[in-house]
Design a protein around this motif. Structure first.
Motif, short mmCIF file in Angstrom:
data_model
loop_
_atom_site.label_atom_id
_atom_site.label_comp_id
_atom_site.label_asym_id
_atom_site.label_seq_id
_atom_site.Cartn_x
_atom_site.Cartn_y
_atom_site.Cartn_z
N THR D 74 29.24 105.24 -9.52
CA THR D 74 28.81 106.35 -8.66
C THR D 74 29.25 107.66 -9.31
O THR D 74 30.21 107.70 -10.08
CB THR D 74 29.48 106.26 -7.28
OG1 THR D 74 30.89 106.15 -7.46
CG2 THR D 74 28.96 105.05 -6.53
N ARG D 92 31.96 109.75 1.59
CA ARG D 92 30.81 109.18 2.30
C ARG D 92 29.95 108.36 1.34
O ARG D 92 29.50 107.27 1.65
CB ARG D 92 29.95 110.30 2.89
CG ARG D 92 30.56 110.91 4.14
CD ARG D 92 29.61 111.97 4.68
NE ARG D 92 29.98 112.36 6.03
CZ ARG D 92 29.10 112.76 6.95
NH1 ARG D 92 27.81 112.83 6.64
NH2 ARG D 92 29.50 113.09 8.15
N GLN D 93 29.75 108.95 0.17
CA GLN D 93 28.93 108.27 -0.83
C GLN D 93 29.57 106.95 -1.26
O GLN D 93 28.91 105.93 -1.36
CB GLN D 93 28.78 109.20 -2.03
CG GLN D 93 27.74 108.76 -3.02
CD GLN D 93 27.62 109.80 -4.12
OE1 GLN D 93 28.63 110.38 -4.56
NE2 GLN D 93 26.40 110.03 -4.56
N GLU D 96 29.16 104.45 1.49
CA GLU D 96 27.78 103.98 1.59
C GLU D 96 27.49 102.96 0.49
O GLU D 96 26.95 101.89 0.71
CB GLU D 96 26.82 105.15 1.48
CG GLU D 96 25.37 104.74 1.71
CD GLU D 96 24.46 105.98 1.67
OE1 GLU D 96 23.25 105.81 1.80
OE2 GLU D 96 25.00 107.10 1.50
N TRP D 97 27.92 103.33 -0.70
CA TRP D 97 27.71 102.45 -1.86
C TRP D 97 28.43 101.11 -1.63
O TRP D 97 27.90 100.04 -1.90
CB TRP D 97 28.26 103.15 -3.10
CG TRP D 97 28.30 102.32 -4.32
CD1 TRP D 97 27.24 101.98 -5.10
CD2 TRP D 97 29.44 101.70 -4.89
NE1 TRP D 97 27.65 101.19 -6.13
CE2 TRP D 97 28.99 101.01 -6.03
CE3 TRP D 97 30.79 101.69 -4.57
CZ2 TRP D 97 29.87 100.28 -6.84
CZ3 TRP D 97 31.65 100.97 -5.37
CH2 TRP D 97 31.19 100.28 -6.49
N GLY D 99 28.93 99.73 1.08
CA GLY D 99 28.30 98.94 2.14
C GLY D 99 27.13 98.12 1.64
O GLY D 99 26.67 97.21 2.34
N PRO D 175 31.09 97.45 7.99
CA PRO D 175 30.60 98.60 7.22
C PRO D 175 31.47 99.82 7.46
O PRO D 175 31.94 100.07 8.56
CB PRO D 175 29.18 98.81 7.78
CG PRO D 175 29.20 98.18 9.13
CD PRO D 175 30.19 97.06 9.08
N THR D 177 31.57 103.60 7.81
CA THR D 177 30.55 104.61 8.15
C THR D 177 30.98 106.01 7.72
O THR D 177 32.13 106.24 7.36
CB THR D 177 30.32 104.63 9.67
OG1 THR D 177 31.54 105.02 10.29
CG2 THR D 177 29.94 103.24 10.16
N ALA D 178 30.03 106.90 7.82
CA ALA D 178 30.33 108.29 7.48
C ALA D 178 31.40 108.87 8.39
O ALA D 178 32.33 109.53 7.90
CB ALA D 178 29.04 109.11 7.54
#
Lengths: 211, 211, 211, 211
Positions: D74, D92-93, D96-97, D99, D175, D177-178
């Motif tokens: 990333t 956040r990124q 997300e990645w 997840g 997961p 989350t943000a």
DNA sequence: TGCTAACCGAGACGGTACGTCCTGTCTTCCC
DNA sequence: GGGAAGACAGGACGTACCGTCTCGGTTAGCA
């Protein structure tokens, strides 16, 4: 054709060790004692090596019994010229041999295997009894040539009678004795019918019964 | 002494249901399919009810087979005066009956039970074949009285031959055909030995071999 | 409702013996050593008794670990009035306790179980960390009431940070030391941002770098 | 020394095919699905080719995961001048990645490998998290230089907190989350302690409890 | 050009755990 | 006390995987 022999070839040593282990266990503990795990352990082999070669326990037993039987052959009937006596001795010997615990165990094992699977049991028994059958029919044929036996006897039927009797004793465990052998042979030689009744009935002649 | 029947008496209904369930399972799935749990379930009975009555699976099978066999009896040989023909028809009938899948299953079940336990298999087979045996020996005796059979035939040995043959076909599943019956009966009636040989046996004489 | 408790009830003794055996094996040999067969043998139980209660190895492990963890509870943080010191001592204690081989084995076992099955791992970890979580959040709340902690701290997030750290050390086996505990706590108490930044953030204004 | 490279050299193609096959299987079936035999089959390779390169399954997994992770890097946090916002977006990124099912599978695989062998798991996680760690500590250092972060923060501890959190979510499959990212970052930036407490504690003053 | 060594795909090997099934016993509640 | 239900210990079944070994065959450097 195909597959041209890739990968490591299957071990003939393992093959024989398995069959021998199976026979040993069968002989000393019966069909129930003879576990696939016990066979593998005794043969020093992984279980998968059994299942790679045979699809089920029954199949292992079948081959083990057959291959074991063949190496433990009994001698053929003698040919002294007296077919009745030769057969009598041979049959006694067969009965005695069949009475050995080891042999009984093999027969029972094979029977159990035949029952609990879709093995072609008739074929197995043919293999199993094949050599003895041949010995028997050879001697019977000689007896016919020697003019001691009827030329029209059905050799296979005679062999079947013996096979059935042996199976019976093997399964029940009831020992087949020498007198049993003699009685069976007497019946088969003499027959049940009075001579008058059979082929050409010599009129009025009654054979003297045993005094 | 003997506690003269205290508590609830055992259910006869359950008893019969169990035997019938065992036979059904044996008939449709073979010996391996017939588990004690399946029998209990099918009979609508607890497992303990089985073990309260029989000590082991083999025992259940044995009784189930025997009681099942008895209800499916075949008729005795006729007595038309011609013992050979009467036996021929009877034996064919026996062979045909034996070929029915249900009967084969019973025989195989009984054999399996005999093998994997210390059941007195000989006694079981006697029970199993008893009625047929009696029918047979009765007819043979009549044949003797009618002057058609030798008076010295060993009835038990004859019966054993039949029993062995039937066991063989039951176990292998190889159907016993009418010609088989005829051949077997022919052998037993006529015998193998030439008439000359039975009467006087010239010792040491070698007949000329076929040229 | 239904099934009103028929048949023999499941043995609570066996249940406990199984869980204890599982924990013992996990503690002394790791997850791989802990076989279903070994558990059954050590618990003096048939394998079926395991599979009657849990659908798979993972499930057994999960319950064994959870029930074992709960009985081995650590004391809650003290409340001396100084929240920083109380947490510092408690966290050190937690880390030390986590470093014990037994506890590490439990954590690794649970993690392995979580990975190789569709167990709801989050739920398990919640159970596992639940008591410690409660102790922590209670003390944090008290700290807030005592005016030592910000009223707007997110208790769950703090607990998650601790849980994640412990999982990391449990899985890797890297021991969590007292200095680690102090550093982590220092970070969480003080934060990373300069005070100027936390209080009022003038938008778009670039703060003068430290002179 | 060192036998300077005789014989056929090892195939780099096979090497890559193996690692890729391992990752594929891990991604689609989890750690349990990923057997050495499946890897070899999917890579079109003999099993020995695996064991010639790695001593055990865990080792294969470890390298497969690490090499797979690195190719799916990333981007580093931006440097807009606002460290809080930059970290917020980056975290956040990362969450997300993390997840993505594929990434979760890799993390779980690596964890499983770490558990069931004596792999130096800490080293693996360092490799795994190394690049992200560096990116993070670089941005934090910049934040310190920009006067937005305290100069005394322990970069490694911060990185450990992030790593632990990610491991937790990877293992449990819950997961991240943000909002989770925001809360975590808020906590780390602000800290738990009241400003008054960190610097000077006003003696004897009891803060009013929440009304 | 041939020799030798290390690789390659394939697959059998010993071993071991899995999860299922069945036997014969036991323990519960209900008649 | 018998009966239905079902849990119990024990143990075999057949499958699957691990890590090793052994085939025939290939691909390199060295002679």
């Amino acid at each position: 054709m195909a597959a041209k022999q890739r990968g490591r070839p299957r071990s003939a040593v393992a093959h024989q060790a398995i069959l021998e282990a199976a026979r040993d266990l069968l002989a000393c503990g019966g069909y129930e004692q003879m576990t696939m795990e016990a066979i593998a352990a005794r043969a020093g082999v992984g279980k998968q090596t059994l299942y790679r070669r045979w699809p089920s326990k029954s199949a292992v037993v079948a081959e083990a019994v057959l291959s074991g039987y063949l190496v433990a052959e009994t001698p053929p009937p003698a040919d002294s010229g007296d077919v009745a006596e030769d057969l009598r001795l041979w049959l006694r010997q067969q009965f005695e041999w069949l009475g050995a615990p080891t042999v009984t165990a093999l027969v029972r094992g094979l029977t159990a295997a035949a029952i609990d699977s879709d093995i072609d049991a008739a074929r197995l028994y043919d293999h199993l009894t094949g050599p003895g059958r041949q010995q028997l029919t050879d001697r019977l044929s000689a007896g016919v040539r020697q003019g001691q036996l009827r030329p029209d006897i059905d050799l296979e039927t005679v062999a079947d009678v013996f096979a059935g009797t042996m199976l019976y004793h093997g399964v029940t465990g009831a020992p087949a004795t020498a007198p049993d052998a003699d009685r069976l042979l007497g019946l088969l030689l003499t027959g049940m019918a009075l001579p008058a009744n059979t082929a050409s009935k010599p009129p009025g002649e009654e054979p003297a019964p045993s005094p």
